[in-house]
Every structure is written in C-alpha cells, then in structure tokens.
Design a protein around this motif. Structure first.
Motif, PDB file in Angstrom:
ATOM      1  N   GLY A 113      37.559  56.165  54.347  1.00 32.06           N
ATOM      2  CA  GLY A 113      37.575  57.002  53.158  1.00 32.06           C
ATOM      3  C   GLY A 113      38.957  57.466  52.765  1.00 32.06           C
ATOM      4  O   GLY A 113      39.195  57.789  51.593  1.00 32.06           O
ATOM      5  N   PHE A 114      39.901  57.497  53.706  1.00 33.12           N
ATOM      6  CA  PHE A 114      41.242  57.987  53.389  1.00 33.12           C
ATOM      7  C   PHE A 114      41.944  57.082  52.379  1.00 33.12           C
ATOM      8  O   PHE A 114      42.453  57.538  51.347  1.00 33.12           O
ATOM      9  N   ILE A 115      41.997  55.784  52.678  1.00 29.66           N
ATOM     10  CA  ILE A 115      42.685  54.867  51.770  1.00 29.66           C
ATOM     11  C   ILE A 115      41.956  54.795  50.436  1.00 29.66           C
ATOM     12  O   ILE A 115      42.594  54.750  49.372  1.00 29.66           O
ATOM     13  N   ASP A 116      40.638  54.823  50.467  1.00 29.11           N
ATOM     14  CA  ASP A 116      39.859  54.833  49.233  1.00 29.11           C
ATOM     15  C   ASP A 116      40.299  55.982  48.332  1.00 29.11           C
ATOM     16  O   ASP A 116      40.552  55.814  47.128  1.00 29.11           O
ATOM     17  N   GLY A 126      45.059  56.327  40.571  1.00 33.42           N
ATOM     18  CA  GLY A 126      44.546  55.710  39.349  1.00 33.42           C
ATOM     19  C   GLY A 126      44.163  54.259  39.509  1.00 33.42           C
ATOM     20  O   GLY A 126      44.075  53.521  38.525  1.00 33.42           O
ATOM     21  N   LEU A 127      43.902  53.844  40.748  1.00 29.28           N
ATOM     22  CA  LEU A 127      43.532  52.462  41.027  1.00 29.28           C
ATOM     23  C   LEU A 127      42.050  52.410  41.408  1.00 29.28           C
ATOM     24  O   LEU A 127      41.621  53.103  42.331  1.00 29.28           O
ATOM     25  N   ARG A 181      38.011  47.446  43.659  1.00 32.88           N
ATOM     26  CA  ARG A 181      37.169  46.330  43.256  1.00 32.88           C
ATOM     27  C   ARG A 181      36.581  45.584  44.441  1.00 32.88           C
ATOM     28  O   ARG A 181      35.575  44.902  44.318  1.00 32.88           O
ATOM     29  N   ARG A 182      37.220  45.698  45.574  1.00 31.35           N
ATOM     30  CA  ARG A 182      36.668  45.074  46.789  1.00 31.35           C
ATOM     31  C   ARG A 182      37.154  45.860  47.995  1.00 31.35           C
ATOM     32  O   ARG A 182      38.318  46.261  48.071  1.00 31.35           O
ATOM     33  N   LYS A 183      36.233  46.076  48.908  1.00 30.93           N
ATOM     34  CA  LYS A 183      36.551  46.639  50.218  1.00 30.93           C
ATOM     35  C   LYS A 183      35.782  45.817  51.232  1.00 30.93           C
ATOM     36  O   LYS A 183      34.552  45.817  51.223  1.00 30.93           O
ATOM     37  N   SER A 184      36.496  45.098  52.081  1.00 34.04           N
ATOM     38  CA  SER A 184      35.875  44.159  53.006  1.00 34.04           C
ATOM     39  C   SER A 184      36.443  44.383  54.402  1.00 34.04           C
ATOM     40  O   SER A 184      37.665  44.341  54.588  1.00 34.04           O
ATOM     41  N   LEU A 185      35.568  44.631  55.352  1.00 30.43           N
ATOM     42  CA  LEU A 185      36.001  44.956  56.704  1.00 30.43           C
ATOM     43  C   LEU A 185      36.289  43.696  57.506  1.00 30.43           C
ATOM     44  O   LEU A 185      35.578  42.694  57.395  1.00 30.43           O
ATOM     45  N   PHE A 192      41.486  45.770  50.982  1.00 33.13           N
ATOM     46  CA  PHE A 192      41.164  46.471  49.742  1.00 33.13           C
ATOM     47  C   PHE A 192      41.778  45.695  48.585  1.00 33.13           C
ATOM     48  O   PHE A 192      42.933  45.264  48.661  1.00 33.13           O
ATOM     49  N   VAL A 193      41.019  45.533  47.520  1.00 31.62           N
ATOM     50  CA  VAL A 193      41.551  45.044  46.250  1.00 31.62           C
ATOM     51  C   VAL A 193      41.300  46.146  45.231  1.00 31.62           C
ATOM     52  O   VAL A 193      40.153  46.572  45.039  1.00 31.62           O
ATOM     53  N   ALA A 194      42.364  46.643  44.626  1.00 30.62           N
ATOM     54  CA  ALA A 194      42.256  47.746  43.668  1.00 30.62           C
ATOM     55  C   ALA A 194      42.936  47.361  42.364  1.00 30.62           C
ATOM     56  O   ALA A 194      43.931  46.635  42.374  1.00 30.62           O
TER      57      ALA A 194
END
Length: 279
Positions: free
Chosen positions: A237-240, A247-248, A251-255, A270-272
């Motif tokens: 959750g921190f990086i999110d 402001g990003l 679009r993808r968060k994959s472990l 992460f893809v933002a």
C-alpha cells in the motif's frame, strides 16, 4: 491490495507489441554477438546474465507496460546499460529517444563510450545523487532530487531495481519528479519488493537472501539491517499511495516470484499512468 490491476488501454495489442514479434526480437537479441556488453567484473549492480536479464525486462516493458517503438524513454538508474542494450534493438532510431541517468559515473562512462556512438539516440548522463551504497560522496540529496529534463519530456519511464535500494523519504521525491517529466498518458514502469501477506508468511520457495525484517516505525523492511539500502521492501500500500499522491494512476500491480509464488517476473511490478483515472 489486489494482486493485479487490469491494464486498461493496453498498448501491446498492436503489431509492434504482439507476443510473436517481441518473442522473435528477444531471441534475436540473445543471439546477436555484436551487441555491446561490459566485462562481467564491471557489472556493479544486479546479478545473473547481463543480456538475458535485460531482454527479459524488454519483454516486460512491452507486454506489461505498453512500451512502443516510438516512445521517448527515461531510464532512472541506467547502471551499466543492462536495460539500454536490448532497447537499442526495439526503439525506432528515427522517432524514439532514450535518456539514462545514474549516480555511478563508471557505468555512465561505459554506456556513453560504447552504446551512444553506435546508437546516437541513446544518451547517458551522470547525476550525482548521494547513496550510501552506490555513491556515498554524492552532493545531491535524494529527497531534493530534480531531474534535469523539461516538463512532459517522456512517454515511458523505467525505474527498475531502484526503489529496492531507496529509503521511503526519497520515493516521494522520485515519483513527483517522474510525474512532472511524464507527458500526459505517459507511463512509469517501477519494480519493488512489496510486503503483502504472502511475503510476510510464505517461506517455501522464497529467495533466501530476502528475509526482510521491519525497520521500525516507517514502511521499510530491510533484508540486512546492517546494510539497509542493500535491499529494501515496503509495506503493501505504501508505493500505491505514493504514486497516487504524485498524480499517477495505477494501471497494473503484479506480484513477483521472489516471495516463493509462481509469477512471470522476479520483483513486484507497478505500471502507473499520468493523466488517467485509477483503474
């Protein structure tokens, strides 16, 4: 947090991003004995096969991130060209550009002397950011980072194995600057170690080097508290939150499979995107 956020408007559906094309290109890169590669003793960051890992990430940039051949690319933490060399075979020399920045002058010098003369749309520069491991005498504090580029200068930004070596206070500085230099609709591809529930509890199949322990009150977890920036993980959750505050939109968060579960990539990804609504 959800394991995967669907990648909306995925760019990889076109001809340039098709699985068949990128797989053909990856195999071609791996067989190309004329592509530059540094001596093994000069590779100061990362482990494993230089060409193989760079080519693996090229696949991820296209398939997960939506990288296109015409994009203007910024590589934060370009090192000694591990990501740059495969990208020379993918980015269009007529329409695309690549800028690499790194705090280690030796890597920048090798890339400038070896890659740029053959691929003039690839440029590298030394950014004297202080880092306890890679540039302890650096004059620029990470929390005061200012990227030396104009606003909206890039379509795609790489930050591979950089957040894994930064304290939490610097992550926000990087993402704010990334949001500034990204063009509307541009994307960030960032890798990290995320301490979700499976990372906290699963031991079978896990990378034994990454037995993270919490640092204290902050969101950081360290693999080795005596050398904390050698490998850093963050609370889920921190990086999110940091990306969203910049402001990003994620679009993808994959472990990744470092935690001992099946995945197509090692670190968490992460893809933002700048300028979109959160998926």
């Amino acid at each position: 947090m959800s394991e995967v956020v669907a990648l909306q408007g995925y760019m990889g559906d076109g001809a340039e991003g098709s699985d068949e094309r990128i797989e053909w290109l990856a195999e071609t890169i791996l067989r190309n004995r004329f592509l530059p590669a540094p001596p093994a003793e000069n590779v100061f960051v990362g482990d494993g096969d230089f060409r193989l890992i760079g080519t693996e990430f090229l696949r991820h940039f296209v398939r997960l991130g939506g990288l296109r051949p015409e994009h203007r690319v910024l590589d934060i933490g370009s090192g000694i060209g591990r990501m740059a060399v495969p990208l020379t075979q993918y980015l269009d020399p007529e329409t695309a550009s690549y800028e690499g920045i790194d705090p280690v002058r030796e890597g920048v010098d090798w890339c400038s002397e070896t890659v740029s003369p053959v691929y003039p749309n690839f440029r590298f520069r030394h950014l004297d950011i202080a880092h306890d491991v890679y540039n302890p005498a650096g004059r620029i504090k990470g929390e005061e980072l200012r990227l030396p580029f104009d606003d909206a200068a890039f379509d795609f930004i790489l930050m591979v194995s950089v957040a894994t070596h930064l304290p939490a206070v610097e992550i926000g500085s990087y993402t704010r600057e990334i949001a500034r230099v990204l063009a509307p609709g541009g994307r960030l591809f960032l890798s990290a170690f995320v301490m979700d529930e499976s990372a906290r509890t699963q031991t079978e199949g896990r990378d034994a080097r990454l037995g993270f322990t919490p640092a204290g009150e902050g969101p950081e977890w360290y693999a080795n508290p005596e050398a904390p920036l050698g490998a850093v993980a963050f609370e889920d959750g921190f990086i999110d939150d940091v990306l969203q505050r910049a402001g990003l939109a994620i679009r993808r968060k994959s472990l990744g499979h470092w935690r001992g579960r099946q995945a197509a990539h090692y670190q968490d990804v992460f893809v933002a995107e700048k300028g979109g609504e959160e998926a």
